[in-house]
Design a protein around this motif. Structure first.
Motif, PDB file in Angstrom:
ATOM      1  N   GLU A   1      63.829 -14.015  61.581  1.00 13.55           N
ATOM      2  CA  GLU A   1      63.978 -14.409  60.185  1.00 13.55           C
ATOM      3  C   GLU A   1      62.638 -14.402  59.458  1.00 13.55           C
ATOM      4  N   VAL A   2      61.579 -14.758  60.154  1.00 11.11           N
ATOM      5  CA  VAL A   2      60.247 -14.719  59.549  1.00 11.11           C
ATOM      6  C   VAL A   2      59.884 -13.285  59.177  1.00 11.11           C
ATOM      7  N   THR A   3      60.158 -12.336  60.064  1.00 11.57           N
ATOM      8  CA  THR A   3      59.847 -10.939  59.731  1.00 11.57           C
ATOM      9  C   THR A   3      60.704 -10.473  58.565  1.00 11.57           C
ATOM     10  N   ARG A   4      61.933 -10.947  58.485  1.00 11.99           N
ATOM     11  CA  ARG A   4      62.785 -10.588  57.349  1.00 11.99           C
ATOM     12  C   ARG A   4      62.190 -11.131  56.040  1.00 11.99           C
ATOM     13  N   ALA A   5      61.693 -12.364  56.092  1.00 14.54           N
ATOM     14  CA  ALA A   5      61.065 -12.958  54.911  1.00 14.54           C
ATOM     15  C   ALA A   5      59.819 -12.183  54.505  1.00 14.54           C
ATOM     16  N   LEU A   6      59.025 -11.780  55.490  1.00 12.90           N
ATOM     17  CA  LEU A   6      57.831 -10.987  55.190  1.00 12.90           C
ATOM     18  C   LEU A   6      58.212  -9.651  54.572  1.00 12.90           C
TER      19      LEU A   6
ATOM     20  N   GLY B   1      65.227  -1.939  56.245  1.00 11.51           N
ATOM     21  CA  GLY B   1      66.656  -2.061  56.088  1.00 11.51           C
ATOM     22  C   GLY B   1      67.428  -2.289  57.377  1.00 11.51           C
ATOM     23  N   ARG B   2      66.734  -2.251  58.511  1.00 12.69           N
ATOM     24  CA  ARG B   2      67.444  -2.352  59.788  1.00 12.69           C
ATOM     25  C   ARG B   2      66.810  -3.393  60.711  1.00 12.69           C
TER      26      ARG B   2
END
Length: 237
Positions: free
Chosen positions: A95-100, A187-188
């Motif tokens: 989730e942190v990488t998604r936020a970044l 996107g993935r």
């Protein structure tokens, strides 16, 4: 109108001008880097005079510091929210990488903070706004059994660094080339993390003691030992 009221209006106007200058500088620094950014271009983008710009930021590096500070603040806030909303440390890392990814795609000031941290010795280093959180989450994942081996924890840190490096480079190249995001993971990310976690688990299964076969099947090929990547950072270990 009293002098106090006039002073308040003047201060509010100055605050808006400063904020506009930082936002305009963020877009310019993200696109052109520190050396390629013109103060004249920033002042025009912010619809301010050079005099107003130099009043708030007498030197270009002071403006870069302000951009870096805001970018790091936004990053810390987003990373903290993402980590708090997850159900497990491993999920929190994803989730942190998604936020970044969201920040690097949509917030030029964060793109600028990341780029400037590479180019300058800033007081507000963008890596410091998210790397310590990821290190803590990976340590928690190790203690909870999601990453049973200490080597798994280190490997996961390297993978996070590689993923974020790709996100950063893709965001920067999006300004420069229609192919900039061709190999981006943005996107993935869910699929990427599914593959990465299963890969770590599969690697652990392959290294369990068992019947030996001819030759060191798990040994790396000659010349394939760990090479520094574009985002290799000792703080991830």
């Amino acid at each position: 109108m009293t002098n106090h009221e006039r002073a308040g209006i003047k201060q509010e106007r100055a605050g808006r001008t400063r904020a506009l200058l930082i936002q305009a500088a963020g877009e310019e620094f993200a696109r052109r880097g520190y050396a390629g950014t013109s103060l004249t271009r920033i002042s025009r983008a912010a619809m301010a005079t050079i005099g107003a710009l130099t009043f708030h930021f007498p030197a270009k590096n002071e403006l870069a510091e302000a951009v870096g500070e805001l970018g790091c603040e936004l990053t810390r806030e987003a990373v903290d929210r993402a980590a708090a909303a997850a159900h497990s440390p491993a999920e929190a890392v994803a989730e942190v990488t998604r936020a970044l990814a969201e920040l690097l795609e949509h917030r030029p000031v964060v793109q600028a903070a990341a780029r400037l941290s590479r180019e300058l010795p800033l007081k507000h280093d963008w890596l410091e706004s998210w790397v310590p959180t990821v290190r803590t989450l990976l340590a928690q994942a190790h203690r909870s059994g999601e990453l049973p081996e200490e080597d798994d924890q280190e490997l996961a840190g390297v993978l996070v660094a590689c993923v974020v490096s790709n996100l950063e480079v893709s965001a920067l190249r999006a300004h420069e080339s229609p192919l900039g995001g061709a190999w981006g993971v943005r996107g993935r990310l869910a699929e990427v993390w599914e593959v990465l976690w299963s890969g770590i688990a599969g690697r652990r299964a392959r290294t369990q003691p068992g019947p030996r076969t001819s030759g060191p099947a798990g040994a790396p090929a000659e010349g394939s030992d760990r090479a520094d990547g574009p985002y290799d950072d000792p703080r991830m270990a």
